[in-house]
Design an enzyme around this catalytic site. Structure first.
Site, PDB file in Angstrom:
ATOM      1  N   LEU A  14       0.909  -1.290   0.060  1.00  0.00           N
ATOM      2  CA  LEU A  14      -0.028  -0.063   0.081  1.00  0.00           C
ATOM      3  C   LEU A  14       0.910   1.294  -0.168  1.00  0.00           C
ATOM      4  O   LEU A  14       1.083   2.146   0.986  1.00  0.00           O
ATOM      5  CB  LEU A  14      -1.068  -0.024   1.295  1.00  0.00           C
ATOM      6  N   HIS A  15       1.721   1.495  -0.909  1.00  0.00           N
ATOM      7  CA  HIS A  15       2.400   2.703  -1.312  1.00  0.00           C
ATOM      8  C   HIS A  15       1.569   3.784  -1.699  1.00  0.00           C
ATOM      9  O   HIS A  15       0.121   3.642  -1.760  1.00  0.00           O
ATOM     10  CB  HIS A  15       3.331   2.497  -2.468  1.00  0.00           C
TER      11      HIS A  15
END
Length: 87
Positions: A14-15
């Site tokens: 989850l960048h």
């Protein structure tokens, strides 16, 4: 309440880009949406909240939605994750 546990498969987890895509999709629903990872729960409509989870590839996350369109919300968000945040 509807929820679904999933494993992040995309390389970066989850960048920033994935979090932004998730939030954009989540904000299209009126239900309250939360995201859980390693014991923490954050607002699924908050990019800062999602990024603060620090969820990486291979980690399990849980999508939760509560409201009138909860089924559609969880299904759409799960599909995003399954498709590695490709829109």
């Amino acid at each position: 309440m509807k929820e679904k546990e999933m494993t992040l498969q995309n390389k970066e987890g989850l960048h920033a880009r994935a979090a932004a895509i998730f939030v954009r999709c989540a904000n299209g629903f009126s239900s309250d949406i939360n995201l859980k990872a390693h014991g923490d729960t954050v607002n699924g409509k908050s990019i800062i909240g999602i990024m603060s989870l620090g969820a990486y590839s291979g980690e399990k996350i849980t999508i939760q939605a509560d409201g009138p369109d909860e089924v559609e919300a969880v299904d759409s968000l799960a599909k995003l994750i399954e498709e590695n945040f490709e829109m």
